[in-house]
Design a protein around this motif. Structure first.
Motif, PDB file in Angstrom:
ATOM      1  N   LEU A  30       0.831  -1.205   0.000  1.00  0.00           N
ATOM      2  CA  LEU A  30       0.000   0.000   0.000  1.00  0.00           C
ATOM      3  C   LEU A  30       0.865   1.254   0.000  1.00  0.00           C
ATOM      4  O   LEU A  30       0.619   2.192  -0.767  1.00  0.00           O
ATOM      5  CB  LEU A  30      -0.920  -0.016   1.219  1.00  0.00           C
ATOM      6  N   ALA A  31       1.887   1.276   0.843  1.00  0.00           N
ATOM      7  CA  ALA A  31       2.770   2.443   0.929  1.00  0.00           C
ATOM      8  C   ALA A  31       3.525   2.650  -0.379  1.00  0.00           C
ATOM      9  O   ALA A  31       3.686   3.792  -0.853  1.00  0.00           O
ATOM     10  CB  ALA A  31       3.755   2.257   2.078  1.00  0.00           C
ATOM     11  N   GLU A  32       3.960   1.552  -0.980  1.00  0.00           N
ATOM     12  CA  GLU A  32       4.697   1.635  -2.248  1.00  0.00           C
ATOM     13  C   GLU A  32       3.815   2.182  -3.360  1.00  0.00           C
ATOM     14  O   GLU A  32       4.195   3.095  -4.095  1.00  0.00           O
ATOM     15  CB  GLU A  32       5.221   0.247  -2.606  1.00  0.00           C
ATOM     16  N   LYS A  33       2.604   1.637  -3.491  1.00  0.00           N
ATOM     17  CA  LYS A  33       1.712   2.068  -4.562  1.00  0.00           C
ATOM     18  C   LYS A  33       1.185   3.481  -4.316  1.00  0.00           C
ATOM     19  O   LYS A  33       0.913   4.226  -5.270  1.00  0.00           O
ATOM     20  CB  LYS A  33       0.527   1.092  -4.685  1.00  0.00           C
ATOM     21  N   ASN A  34       1.071   3.857  -3.052  1.00  0.00           N
ATOM     22  CA  ASN A  34       0.534   5.178  -2.712  1.00  0.00           C
ATOM     23  C   ASN A  34       1.454   6.305  -3.174  1.00  0.00           C
ATOM     24  O   ASN A  34       1.034   7.455  -3.252  1.00  0.00           O
ATOM     25  CB  ASN A  34       0.299   5.281  -1.201  1.00  0.00           C
ATOM     26  N   GLN A  35       2.683   5.973  -3.510  1.00  0.00           N
ATOM     27  CA  GLN A  35       3.616   6.983  -4.008  1.00  0.00           C
ATOM     28  C   GLN A  35       3.292   7.400  -5.439  1.00  0.00           C
ATOM     29  O   GLN A  35       3.687   8.481  -5.884  1.00  0.00           O
ATOM     30  CB  GLN A  35       5.050   6.449  -3.931  1.00  0.00           C
ATOM     31  N   VAL A  36       2.572   6.534  -6.155  1.00  0.00           N
ATOM     32  CA  VAL A  36       2.270   6.845  -7.555  1.00  0.00           C
ATOM     33  C   VAL A  36       0.778   7.010  -7.824  1.00  0.00           C
ATOM     34  O   VAL A  36       0.377   7.449  -8.903  1.00  0.00           O
ATOM     35  CB  VAL A  36       2.845   5.754  -8.494  1.00  0.00           C
ATOM     36  N   MET A  37      -0.071   6.636  -6.863  1.00  0.00           N
ATOM     37  CA  MET A  37      -1.505   6.876  -7.003  1.00  0.00           C
ATOM     38  C   MET A  37      -2.118   7.073  -5.625  1.00  0.00           C
ATOM     39  O   MET A  37      -1.605   6.566  -4.625  1.00  0.00           O
ATOM     40  CB  MET A  37      -2.202   5.726  -7.742  1.00  0.00           C
ATOM     41  N   ASN A  38      -3.204   7.823  -5.575  1.00  0.00           N
ATOM     42  CA  ASN A  38      -3.803   8.183  -4.294  1.00  0.00           C
ATOM     43  C   ASN A  38      -4.721   7.066  -3.798  1.00  0.00           C
ATOM     44  O   ASN A  38      -5.860   6.958  -4.234  1.00  0.00           O
ATOM     45  CB  ASN A  38      -4.584   9.492  -4.428  1.00  0.00           C
ATOM     46  N   LEU A  39      -4.204   6.247  -2.876  1.00  0.00           N
ATOM     47  CA  LEU A  39      -4.983   5.168  -2.298  1.00  0.00           C
ATOM     48  C   LEU A  39      -5.450   5.489  -0.879  1.00  0.00           C
ATOM     49  O   LEU A  39      -6.519   5.075  -0.467  1.00  0.00           O
ATOM     50  CB  LEU A  39      -4.166   3.872  -2.276  1.00  0.00           C
ATOM     51  N   THR A  40      -4.632   6.202  -0.128  1.00  0.00           N
ATOM     52  CA  THR A  40      -4.972   6.522   1.258  1.00  0.00           C
ATOM     53  C   THR A  40      -4.259   7.778   1.713  1.00  0.00           C
ATOM     54  O   THR A  40      -3.104   8.017   1.340  1.00  0.00           O
ATOM     55  CB  THR A  40      -4.605   5.359   2.198  1.00  0.00           C
ATOM     56  N   ALA A  41      -4.948   8.582   2.530  1.00  0.00           N
ATOM     57  CA  ALA A  41      -4.318   9.758   3.128  1.00  0.00           C
ATOM     58  C   ALA A  41      -3.573   9.381   4.405  1.00  0.00           C
ATOM     59  O   ALA A  41      -2.802  10.174   4.934  1.00  0.00           O
ATOM     60  CB  ALA A  41      -5.372  10.818   3.428  1.00  0.00           C
ATOM     61  N   ILE A  42      -3.831   8.175   4.899  1.00  0.00           N
ATOM     62  CA  ILE A  42      -3.152   7.679   6.101  1.00  0.00           C
ATOM     63  C   ILE A  42      -1.921   6.918   5.650  1.00  0.00           C
ATOM     64  O   ILE A  42      -2.032   5.875   4.991  1.00  0.00           O
ATOM     65  CB  ILE A  42      -4.081   6.762   6.916  1.00  0.00           C
ATOM     66  N   GLN A  99     -13.019   2.105  -9.926  1.00  0.00           N
ATOM     67  CA  GLN A  99     -11.773   2.611 -10.501  1.00  0.00           C
ATOM     68  C   GLN A  99     -10.844   1.449 -10.839  1.00  0.00           C
ATOM     69  O   GLN A  99     -10.435   0.694  -9.957  1.00  0.00           O
ATOM     70  CB  GLN A  99     -11.089   3.583  -9.536  1.00  0.00           C
ATOM     71  N   ARG A 100     -10.495   1.333 -12.127  1.00  0.00           N
ATOM     72  CA  ARG A 100      -9.701   0.202 -12.586  1.00  0.00           C
ATOM     73  C   ARG A 100      -8.328   0.140 -11.901  1.00  0.00           C
ATOM     74  O   ARG A 100      -7.837  -0.943 -11.569  1.00  0.00           O
ATOM     75  CB  ARG A 100      -9.505   0.271 -14.099  1.00  0.00           C
ATOM     76  N   LYS A 101      -7.687   1.282 -11.696  1.00  0.00           N
ATOM     77  CA  LYS A 101      -6.354   1.268 -11.101  1.00  0.00           C
ATOM     78  C   LYS A 101      -6.386   0.693  -9.684  1.00  0.00           C
ATOM     79  O   LYS A 101      -5.464  -0.015  -9.270  1.00  0.00           O
ATOM     80  CB  LYS A 101      -5.761   2.680 -11.088  1.00  0.00           C
ATOM     81  N   ARG A 102      -7.431   0.990  -8.947  1.00  0.00           N
ATOM     82  CA  ARG A 102      -7.557   0.413  -7.609  1.00  0.00           C
ATOM     83  C   ARG A 102      -7.726  -1.097  -7.684  1.00  0.00           C
ATOM     84  O   ARG A 102      -7.110  -1.845  -6.918  1.00  0.00           O
ATOM     85  CB  ARG A 102      -8.750   1.032  -6.878  1.00  0.00           C
ATOM     86  N   VAL A 103      -8.558  -1.553  -8.609  1.00  0.00           N
ATOM     87  CA  VAL A 103      -8.794  -2.982  -8.748  1.00  0.00           C
ATOM     88  C   VAL A 103      -7.521  -3.691  -9.181  1.00  0.00           C
ATOM     89  O   VAL A 103      -7.209  -4.792  -8.698  1.00  0.00           O
ATOM     90  CB  VAL A 103      -9.951  -3.233  -9.746  1.00  0.00           C
ATOM     91  N   ASP A 104      -6.752  -3.085 -10.081  1.00  0.00           N
ATOM     92  CA  ASP A 104      -5.474  -3.673 -10.489  1.00  0.00           C
ATOM     93  C   ASP A 104      -4.533  -3.809  -9.290  1.00  0.00           C
ATOM     94  O   ASP A 104      -3.844  -4.828  -9.141  1.00  0.00           O
ATOM     95  CB  ASP A 104      -4.819  -2.813 -11.567  1.00  0.00           C
ATOM     96  N   PHE A 105      -4.510  -2.793  -8.443  1.00  0.00           N
ATOM     97  CA  PHE A 105      -3.685  -2.870  -7.230  1.00  0.00           C
ATOM     98  C   PHE A 105      -4.139  -4.003  -6.329  1.00  0.00           C
ATOM     99  O   PHE A 105      -3.324  -4.770  -5.798  1.00  0.00           O
ATOM    100  CB  PHE A 105      -3.744  -1.539  -6.477  1.00  0.00           C
ATOM    101  N   LEU A 106      -5.443  -4.144  -6.146  1.00  0.00           N
ATOM    102  CA  LEU A 106      -5.968  -5.196  -5.273  1.00  0.00           C
ATOM    103  C   LEU A 106      -5.623  -6.581  -5.815  1.00  0.00           C
ATOM    104  O   LEU A 106      -5.306  -7.495  -5.037  1.00  0.00           O
ATOM    105  CB  LEU A 106      -7.480  -5.040  -5.125  1.00  0.00           C
ATOM    106  N   ARG A 107      -5.652  -6.738  -7.133  1.00  0.00           N
ATOM    107  CA  ARG A 107      -5.250  -8.020  -7.728  1.00  0.00           C
ATOM    108  C   ARG A 107      -3.780  -8.311  -7.431  1.00  0.00           C
ATOM    109  O   ARG A 107      -3.403  -9.452  -7.141  1.00  0.00           O
ATOM    110  CB  ARG A 107      -5.503  -7.997  -9.240  1.00  0.00           C
ATOM    111  N   GLU A 108      -2.943  -7.279  -7.505  1.00  0.00           N
ATOM    112  CA  GLU A 108      -1.522  -7.448  -7.198  1.00  0.00           C
ATOM    113  C   GLU A 108      -1.334  -7.891  -5.750  1.00  0.00           C
ATOM    114  O   GLU A 108      -0.526  -8.786  -5.458  1.00  0.00           O
ATOM    115  CB  GLU A 108      -0.774  -6.135  -7.436  1.00  0.00           C
ATOM    116  N   VAL A 109      -2.085  -7.273  -4.838  1.00  0.00           N
ATOM    117  CA  VAL A 109      -1.973  -7.627  -3.420  1.00  0.00           C
ATOM    118  C   VAL A 109      -2.405  -9.077  -3.200  1.00  0.00           C
ATOM    119  O   VAL A 109      -1.714  -9.850  -2.515  1.00  0.00           O
ATOM    120  CB  VAL A 109      -2.827  -6.683  -2.551  1.00  0.00           C
TER     121      VAL A 109
END
Length: 232
Positions: A30-42, A99-109
């Motif tokens: 999550l922290a890694e991906k959050n550097q390139v897309m907005n997933l969480t403000a925390i 949002q497709r980018k979020r779903v792609d991230f979830l598949r990676e996780v």
């Protein structure tokens, strides 16, 4: 630090701690991906552990999800669905987001963590309901939409006898009152909400519980434009 916070928090909830390594890895992804897309403000590890993971985990202490087919509506970065699956592997989980980018991230996780019986779906909830009506034991959501809107998007997915669990602020009395008509129209019944405090914090939260009594009329959910413009 994250592992210690999770161990203490999960123990306080009387939940198993075997999922801590997977949660920690999830936090790293999550922290890694959050550097390139907005997933969480925390972003700080302690905040992620408490405000995302332990908040999500509270559902396992408040409701029986074992072996249930669960859809997480508007899952975003995977909350509450993925922590629930990690901590209770018997859940058959669908993560739903528009949002497709979020779903792609979830598949990676899910691939990275080797999670089974998880489907990551890129779709709007009102479209997904067209082919998955009454298909789930439980719908869960931590999305920020108003409860009448969330109910129309989520209840059509839940079979009679199932439940919709919405995670809300304790300052949601007005929202609960406004949702009564919508819940009834959609075949549901509002139960007494459960207020709780996120483990390891003094932050109060509320679990809104809606039991599905009868099948939802086929005309619901409407298009999102209509839902937003004229909530039930």
């Amino acid at each position: 630090m994250m592992e210690a916070i999770l161990r203490e928090g999960l123990s306080a909830l009387s939940l198993p701690t075997e999922g801590i390594p997977a949660l920690t890895r999830y936090a790293g992804l999550l922290a890694e991906k959050n550097q390139v897309m907005n997933l969480t403000a925390i972003t700080d590890p302690a905040g992620v552990a408490r405000l995302h993971f332990l908040d999500s985990a509270a559902l396992l202490a408040l409701a029986d999800l074992r072996g249930k087919r669960v859809v997480d509506v508007g899952t975003g970065a995977g909350f509450p669905g993925l922590p629930l699956k990690i901590l209770e592997p018997s859940i058959r989980l669908t993560l739903l987001d528009a949002q497709r980018k979020r779903v792609d991230f979830l598949r990676e996780v899910c691939e990275e963590l080797g999670l089974e019986d998880v489907e990551c779906v890129h779709s709007r909830a009102e479209d997904f309901a067209g082919s998955h009506r009454e298909g789930f034991d439980l719908a869960v959501s931590r999305a920020v939409a108003a409860l009448p809107v969330l109910a129309e998007l989520s209840l059509p997915l839940v079979k009679a006898g199932g439940k919709f669990l919405a995670m809300k602020s304790v300052d949601s009395n007005e929202e609960l009152s406004a949702a009564g008509r919508a819940v009834n129209l959609l075949g549901g019944r509002l139960e007494k909400p459960i207020d709780y405090v996120i483990s390891g914090t003094d932050i109060p939260r509320r679990l809104v519980i809606i039991t599905k009594i009868t099948e939802t009329q086929k005309k619901y959910p409407r298009t999102f434009a209509k839902i937003k413009k004229n909530p039930l």
